[in-house]
Design an enzyme around this catalytic site. Structure first.
Site, PDB file in Angstrom:
ATOM      1  CD  GLU A  31       3.946   9.888  29.363  1.00  0.00           C
ATOM      2  OE1 GLU A  31       4.823   9.495  28.903  1.00  0.00           O
ATOM      3  OE2 GLU A  31       3.665   9.806  30.707  1.00  0.00           O
ATOM      4  CD  GLU A  55       8.137  11.582  28.202  1.00  0.00           C
ATOM      5  OE1 GLU A  55       8.096  10.732  29.075  1.00  0.00           O
ATOM      6  OE2 GLU A  55       7.126  12.535  28.721  1.00  0.00           O
TER       7      GLU A  55
END
Length: 340
Positions: A166, A272
């Site tokens: 991320e 995710e």
């Protein structure tokens, strides 16, 4: 070591190029991040299937929900207790071997931190704090190769490796903060990419950002990387919607994915997803929808979907509530969305 990294950046190869090749990845990955599993087992957790039978969680994921791939995160020098699931390279390799022995493909997520790396924090490992930028690139190179070799020692060659986690604003702050120095961020991505390829030329590398629906973020970040010469294979996305907005967010994410493919020539993977365990009906619809739409992206450029820690029980490890198991040890219906 930096010289080797830059040679590989230029495509000149190196003494390890193509040393090993990843096994064939599934045409479409239906996956789960299972990094908490060993810690949960050490704490005495067990899992039941939908019929109430206690079974190995990997067996349940594979045979009940058609999960064919797992995602495993790796920290550099995690100080937290193993019982809470903080994976170093050796613990991660042991879990990867277990999943491979079950016939699953493996994705690694390299956090390049001693603890969680995400949009709000990308903290250098303590041992790397005083490094110059050249030393930092060397550390990324060496750590990445160390993890790959730890995997190979267990007979595992990952199909995919995330270079960071991320990294909405880069990684290894402040040196690799994208809003401060996009070039440094690109060089760190290159170094990680080249380190993976030096051990396994067939392993695909991923740059992973949160908020898959946010096209402006992706154009700025991925576009900035590419403009600064970064080399990687796949764009990864996270998506954590609510029970009320998941349909809109899926459509925005698919639009963004198609733009990334056409704009940059990169394939896309949703690495995710999650939705509150107590919204299981919405979660099943969400999984079904995003799986179907990613799989149907033209040209086979949508590569898969991974649920994040579905085996987590409600409130596990500080309050995570987006798993797909209930406190009674039985699954919700969320993962039914993966079943064809």
């Amino acid at each position: 070591m930096l010289a080797v990294a830059m040679l590989l950046t230029l495509g000149l190869g190196g003494p390890w190029s193509g040393a090993e090749k990843a096994e064939a990845a599934p045409a479409f990955a239906k996956g789960a991040d299972i990094s908490w599993v060993p810690g949960m087992e050490a704490q005495g957790y067990t899992w039941k299937d939908k019929n109430g039978n206690t079974r190995d969680i990997i067996d349940i994921l594979k045979n009940d929900y058609q999960i064919n791939s797992v995602r495993i995160r790796v920290f550099v020098n995690p100080s937290n207790d193993y019982g809470n699931g903080y994976m170093n390279k050796d613990r991660a390799a042991t879990l990867a071997q277990r999943a491979k022995n079950a016939g699953m493909s493996i994705m690694l997520t390299l956090h390049y931190s001693d603890s969680w790396a995400d949009p709000g924090k990308q903290t250098k490992p303590a041992a790397w704090q005083s490094y110059t930028f050249q030393q930092l690139m060397d550390a990324v190179w060496n750590h990445t190769r160390d993890v790959m070799y730890a995997m190979q020692a267990k007979g595992v060659t990952p199909d995919w490796v995330q270079i960071g986690n991320e990294t909405n604003n880069g990684m290894l702050w402040e040196d690799g903060k994208a809003s401060v120095n996009m070039k440094n961020y690109a060089w760190l991505v290159n170094t990680g990419n080249n380190a993976v390829k030096s051990v396994s030329s067939g392993t695909k590398t991923i740059v992973h950002l949160a908020n898959g629906y946010d096209n402006a973020l992706f154009v700025w970040n991925i576009g900035g990387l590419i403009a600064n010469g970064a080399t990687f294979d796949i764009i990864g996305m996270s998506l954590y919607p609510t029970a009320s907005d998941w349909s809109t967010k899926v459509n925005q994410t698919i639009t963004n994915a198609n733009d990334m493919i056409s704009r940059y020539g990169k394939q896309v993977m949703i690495t995710e997803i999650g939705l509150d365990y107590n919204q299981a009906t919405a979660a099943k619809s969400f999984v079904t929808d995003i799986k179907t739409k990613i799989r149907n992206i033209a040209g086979g450029n949508g590569l898969g979907v991974f649920y994040w820690e579905p085996q987590a029980s409600p409130g596990y490890n500080g309050g995570y509530n987006k798993g797909a198991w209930q406190s009674n040890g039985r699954p919700t219906i969320a993962l039914d969305g993966f079943i064809n």
